[in-house]
Design a protein around this motif. Structure first.
Motif, mmCIF file in Angstrom:
data_model
loop_
_atom_site.group_PDB
_atom_site.id
_atom_site.type_symbol
_atom_site.label_atom_id
_atom_site.label_comp_id
_atom_site.label_asym_id
_atom_site.label_seq_id
_atom_site.Cartn_x
_atom_site.Cartn_y
_atom_site.Cartn_z
ATOM 1 N N PHE A 1 0.836 -1.201 0.000
ATOM 2 C CA PHE A 1 0.000 0.000 0.000
ATOM 3 C C PHE A 1 0.868 1.247 0.000
ATOM 4 N N ARG A 2 0.311 2.317 -0.578
ATOM 5 C CA ARG A 2 1.042 3.572 -0.695
ATOM 6 C C ARG A 2 1.033 4.340 0.632
ATOM 7 N N VAL A 3 2.178 4.926 0.929
ATOM 8 C CA VAL A 3 2.291 5.903 2.012
ATOM 9 C C VAL A 3 3.068 7.075 1.429
ATOM 10 N N GLY A 4 2.343 8.090 1.012
ATOM 11 C CA GLY A 4 2.977 9.191 0.306
ATOM 12 C C GLY A 4 3.524 8.715 -1.031
ATOM 13 N N ASN A 5 4.812 8.901 -1.241
ATOM 14 C CA ASN A 5 5.439 8.487 -2.492
ATOM 15 C C ASN A 5 6.151 7.141 -2.377
ATOM 16 N N SER A 6 5.955 6.447 -1.276
ATOM 17 C CA SER A 6 6.622 5.167 -1.080
ATOM 18 C C SER A 6 5.594 4.062 -0.839
ATOM 19 N N TRP A 7 6.101 2.838 -0.727
ATOM 20 C CA TRP A 7 5.236 1.675 -0.541
ATOM 21 C C TRP A 7 5.608 0.940 0.744
ATOM 22 N N GLU A 8 4.585 0.421 1.404
ATOM 23 C CA GLU A 8 4.795 -0.428 2.571
ATOM 24 C C GLU A 8 4.085 -1.760 2.352
ATOM 25 N N PHE A 9 4.451 -2.740 3.177
ATOM 26 C CA PHE A 9 3.810 -4.054 3.129
ATOM 27 C C PHE A 9 3.204 -4.356 4.488
ATOM 28 N N GLU A 10 1.994 -4.921 4.467
ATOM 29 C CA GLU A 10 1.347 -5.375 5.697
ATOM 30 C C GLU A 10 1.112 -6.874 5.623
ATOM 31 N N ALA A 11 1.527 -7.595 6.661
ATOM 32 C CA ALA A 11 1.243 -9.026 6.773
ATOM 33 C C ALA A 11 -0.190 -9.181 7.273
ATOM 34 N N MET A 12 -1.078 -9.708 6.426
ATOM 35 C CA MET A 12 -2.500 -9.743 6.769
ATOM 36 C C MET A 12 -2.938 -11.075 7.376
ATOM 37 N N GLY A 13 -2.825 -12.161 6.618
ATOM 38 C CA GLY A 13 -3.268 -13.456 7.116
ATOM 39 C C GLY A 13 -4.755 -13.512 7.397
ATOM 40 N N ARG A 14 -5.551 -12.835 6.565
ATOM 41 C CA ARG A 14 -7.003 -12.785 6.762
ATOM 42 C C ARG A 14 -7.666 -13.868 5.921
ATOM 43 N N ALA A 15 -8.384 -14.772 6.575
ATOM 44 C CA ALA A 15 -8.933 -15.951 5.899
ATOM 45 C C ALA A 15 -10.435 -15.838 5.693
ATOM 46 N N HIS A 16 -10.925 -16.540 4.643
ATOM 47 C CA HIS A 16 -12.343 -16.516 4.269
ATOM 48 C C HIS A 16 -12.765 -17.901 3.787
ATOM 49 N N THR A 17 -14.068 -18.105 3.724
ATOM 50 C CA THR A 17 -14.626 -19.272 3.056
ATOM 51 C C THR A 17 -15.244 -18.818 1.727
ATOM 52 N N GLY A 18 -15.379 -19.748 0.787
ATOM 53 C CA GLY A 18 -15.950 -19.414 -0.504
ATOM 54 C C GLY A 18 -14.910 -19.302 -1.600
ATOM 55 N N SER A 19 -13.654 -19.619 -1.261
ATOM 56 C CA SER A 19 -12.543 -19.639 -2.213
ATOM 57 C C SER A 19 -12.430 -18.311 -2.972
ATOM 58 N N LEU A 20 -11.987 -18.370 -4.220
ATOM 59 C CA LEU A 20 -11.688 -17.146 -4.968
ATOM 60 C C LEU A 20 -12.924 -16.277 -5.183
ATOM 61 N N GLN A 21 -14.088 -16.899 -5.333
ATOM 62 C CA GLN A 21 -15.290 -16.129 -5.618
ATOM 63 C C GLN A 21 -15.611 -15.143 -4.498
ATOM 64 N N THR A 22 -15.327 -15.515 -3.262
ATOM 65 C CA THR A 22 -15.566 -14.605 -2.138
ATOM 66 C C THR A 22 -14.762 -13.322 -2.287
ATOM 67 N N LEU A 23 -13.508 -13.454 -2.703
ATOM 68 C CA LEU A 23 -12.649 -12.282 -2.875
ATOM 69 C C LEU A 23 -13.111 -11.441 -4.065
ATOM 70 N N VAL A 24 -13.518 -12.104 -5.122
ATOM 71 C CA VAL A 24 -14.034 -11.388 -6.288
ATOM 72 C C VAL A 24 -15.259 -10.562 -5.910
ATOM 73 N N ASP A 25 -16.144 -11.149 -5.128
ATOM 74 C CA ASP A 25 -17.352 -10.436 -4.689
ATOM 75 C C ASP A 25 -17.002 -9.234 -3.809
ATOM 76 N N MET A 26 -15.939 -9.338 -3.025
ATOM 77 C CA MET A 26 -15.536 -8.257 -2.138
ATOM 78 C C MET A 26 -14.986 -7.054 -2.900
ATOM 79 N N TYR A 27 -14.240 -7.321 -3.957
ATOM 80 C CA TYR A 27 -13.437 -6.266 -4.575
ATOM 81 C C TYR A 27 -13.880 -5.853 -5.974
ATOM 82 N N THR A 28 -15.030 -6.341 -6.438
ATOM 83 C CA THR A 28 -15.527 -5.912 -7.749
ATOM 84 C C THR A 28 -16.907 -5.282 -7.590
#
Length: 217
Positions: free
Chosen positions: A190-217
């Motif tokens: 993710f952007r912080v000003g003109n630079s990039w940082e990384f966050e370790a998330m480890g956030r899990a879901h059920t519904g496989s790829l379709q769940t993520l598609v539904d979240m972000y489209t």
């Protein structure tokens, strides 16, 4: 340079370890607990490049193995005939599908490349995900894949490598024990000003790829 090991929820500025960093390789690995005679495990890496509204601005910014559009693939330089999906701005080059986990010659099962200097300005974060491919999308059309989950997968990790030097910048080993989840958001750039940082998330879901598609489209 020593690699930084992150814990869940921890954030890390990439410029701290590699000033002037442009191209990063995102490597991911895992060790499925295959059972004799059981269904095949097929884990897939994908990415969602999101705008300020936490949505992909167009289909091009959902980067996964099945992203089939004319002109949106480039040939992988290491393996003739295999292709990688790429975003329309040329910034994110996705993973080659590796159904049995044996494609890569390095330690990672799948990888993708991100040129941070090319990411279009309206993209604020890039979420890196891993999902279990299930019936009816699996190669063998095996209904038993419907019961697969990340509780049956060991040693999951994500790491970021400086592509210009080959040095590993950071690593996040997934420690959580899951019992039914089949999709994991491993981490995000993710952007912080003109630079990039990384966050370790480890956030899990059920519904496989379709769940993520539904979240972000």
């Amino acid at each position: 340079m020593a690699s930084f090991n992150l814990t869940k929820g921890e954030r890390f500025p990439l410029s701290k370890a590699a000033p002037g960093l442009t191209v990063v390789r995102i490597g991911m690995g895992w060790d499925p607990n295959d059972q004799p005679g059981g269904p095949d495990f097929d884990l897939d890496v994908s990415a969602f490049a999101l705008n300020a509204g936490f949505k992909i601005p167009s289909d091009s910014y959902f980067v996964f193995y099945g992203q089939v559009r004319m002109g949106n693939y480039i040939e992988d330089s290491l393996e003739k005939g295999l292709m990688r999906p790429i975003t329309k701005d040329g910034a994110i080059m996705g993973a080659i599908d590796d159904p049995d986990g044996r494609r890569s010659d390095c330690d990672d099962d799948e990888d993708m490349f991100i040129d941070l200097s090319k990411v279009t300005p309206d993209i604020e974060q890039i979420i890196i995900c891993c999902t279990i491919c299930k019936y009816p999308h699996d190669n063998k059309k095996d209904r038993r894949t419907l019961n697969l989950n990340f509780g049956q997968v060991d040693d999951c990790y994500i790491r970021i490598i400086n592509e210009s030097t080959g040095e590993e910048i950071l690593r996040f080993d997934l420690k959580d024990k899951y019992t039914k989840e089949d999709a994991v958001e491993f981490g995000r750039l993710f952007r912080v000003g003109n630079s990039w940082e990384f966050e370790a998330m480890g956030r899990a879901h059920t519904g496989s790829l379709q769940t993520l598609v539904d979240m972000y489209t």
